[in-house]
Design an enzyme around this catalytic site. Structure first.
Site, short mmCIF file in Angstrom:
data_model
loop_
_atom_site.label_atom_id
_atom_site.label_comp_id
_atom_site.label_asym_id
_atom_site.label_seq_id
_atom_site.Cartn_x
_atom_site.Cartn_y
_atom_site.Cartn_z
N HIS A 1 0.82 -1.21 0.00
CA HIS A 1 0.00 0.00 0.00
C HIS A 1 0.86 1.26 0.00
O HIS A 1 0.46 2.28 -0.57
CB HIS A 1 -0.95 -0.02 1.19
CG HIS A 1 -2.09 -0.97 1.02
ND1 HIS A 1 -2.89 -1.39 2.06
CD2 HIS A 1 -2.56 -1.60 -0.09
CE1 HIS A 1 -3.81 -2.22 1.60
NE2 HIS A 1 -3.62 -2.38 0.30
N HIS B 1 -4.28 -6.12 -10.88
CA HIS B 1 -2.97 -5.55 -10.58
C HIS B 1 -1.95 -5.87 -11.67
O HIS B 1 -1.17 -5.00 -12.10
CB HIS B 1 -2.45 -6.07 -9.23
CG HIS B 1 -3.12 -5.47 -8.05
ND1 HIS B 1 -2.89 -4.18 -7.62
CD2 HIS B 1 -4.04 -5.98 -7.18
CE1 HIS B 1 -3.62 -3.93 -6.55
NE2 HIS B 1 -4.33 -5.00 -6.27
#
Length: 411
Positions: free
Chosen positions: A252, A384
């Site tokens: 993150h 992703h």
């Protein structure tokens, strides 16, 4: 001086080929009930897992991109997944979208209605709108309305996290992960709707991230109480929770670094000067704490608040965000170190994550870079990996779907 990979037509050709290989892996993803199925290791749908909103929305987004890039078959898959968001996953009674629907058609009401899921519906609808999919714009109008009415807190300048299924009771938990994906969705919606107010909302969330990064040495707290007081010990007893892991999540930090650079580009002269320094600080902290720190290359999943690794498994999405963040910072700053890391990490992805036998990428490796599946069994998510093959070939702004529609993704 060696030419950076991102400037090489041969590297762009490799990224393009990998993108198409990934899209081919999901050719059977459409669930018979509408939406996207959970895919196993070889791409076989697992209908017993039902249909999940976040997987379905990501599938709409990815295959809408494929359609705009001219990859045959992508529009058909995108339409099939979109039917899940306009059909079985949509709560016609209370509004919004269920977290999931079981194999027997029963909605998962226990999970409530989450900002995380709804941010991905906005992202999906933005991409579907730009791809010209039937029903895309209507879905976008509905999804942005729900995000504003139910999840956006105008006073705080950030999103709340989870309601009950009927939108009557708001959970006290507040989360940074949902806000991160809300920023991505807001940038996409701004481009799909030509509405800069969405960029302004994303900028307000970014102010929180800048303050958190400065106050916690680049290790972002993920979990908060109702007054946004950090809860640093949440899930210490369940450190590998799929959506709420304990500690600082290395991936993150990298994902936020990329998003802040993209937000800076999208805002132009109106961008907060803190965006880029915050992106650099988050990136550097994630790399220092997470890359090759335990005897083998790869990014650990999470760390404690002093940087000690907690969950040492390697998740595919972390590496995908790492290459994307390195590319974004290389273009934003011109610093060669980012280009060098970009190449290093793609080498690692190609050797350890790319599954040449069965397709897609291994979603989880253990600390010795061997395939594992206790946190992420199968290969449910192309989002992703596909974006990692596209972002280095697209401008920092507009957002990826607008760039694809406008022919700005390099071949």
């Amino acid at each position: 001086m060696t030419t950076p990979w991102t400037d090489l037509p041969t590297h762009r050709a490799w990224l393009d080929a990998e993108c198409r290989r990934l899209l081919a892996f999901g050719r059977d993803v459409v669930h018979p009930a509408g939406g996207a199925a959970y895919l196993g290791d070889d791409g076989t749908p697992e209908p017993g897992r039902g249909v999940q909103t976040w997987i379905t929305a990501r599938t709409v987004h990815v295959y809408s991109l494929g359609a705009m890039l001219g990859v045959p078959g992508s529009a058909t898959i995108a339409r099939g997944a979109l039917a899940g968001l306009t059909g079985v996953l949509r709560d016609a009674e209370h509004g919004g979208w269920f977290h999931a629907v079981a194999a027997d058609g029963t909605p998962d009401t226990a999970a409530g209605k989450s900002c995380y899921d709804h941010a991905f519906v906005v992202l999906a609808a933005s991409s579907a709108t730009l791809a010209g999919l039937p029903g895309g714009r209507e879905l976008l109008d509905e999804a942005t309305g729900v995000l504003l009415d139910r999840f956006w807190d105008e006073d705080e300048g950030r999103c709340v996290d989870t309601w009950d299924a009927a939108f009557t009771t708001l959970d006290e938990y507040r989360g940074l992960n949902a806000n991160m994906h809300a920023v991505e969705a807001m940038l996409a919606a701004a481009d799909a709707l030509d509405d800069p107010a969405w960029r302004g909302r994303a900028a307000r969330i970014a102010e929180l991230v800048a303050a958190l990064a400065a106050g916690h040495d680049g290790r972002l707290p993920e979990h908060f109480g109702p007054d946004w007081t950090p809860q640093p010990d949440l899930n210490r007893d369940r450190p590998d929770d799929q959506f709420k892991p304990f500690g600082a999540t290395v991936g993150h930090g990298l994902e936020w670094a990329r998003l802040l650079v993209e937000l800076e580009a999208a805002l132009g002269d109106q961008a907060d000067p803190a965006l880029r320094p915050t992106a650099v600080a988050l990136f550097d902290r994630a790399v220092t704490d997470g890359w090759s720190v335990d005897g083998a290359d790869g990014f650990v999943y999470t760390t404690d608040w002093d940087g000690t690794p907690v969950v040492r498994d390697r998740m595919h999405w972390v590496a995908a965000e790492a290459v994307s963040a390195a590319d974004a910072l290389h273009r934003a700053t011109g610093e060669e170190r980012y280009a060098a890391l970009y190449a290093t990490w793609w080498d690692w992805v190609a050797v350890h994550l790319v599954d040449v036998a069965q397709g897609s990428w291994f979603h989880q490796l253990d600390a010795r870079n061997r395939p594992a599946g206790d946190v992420w069994p199968g290969k449910p998510d192309l989002y992703h990996a596909v974006q990692a093959t596209l972002l280095p070939r697209a401008p920092l702004a507009p957002a990826l779907a607008r760039a694809a529609r406008d022919g700005l993704v390099a071949g």
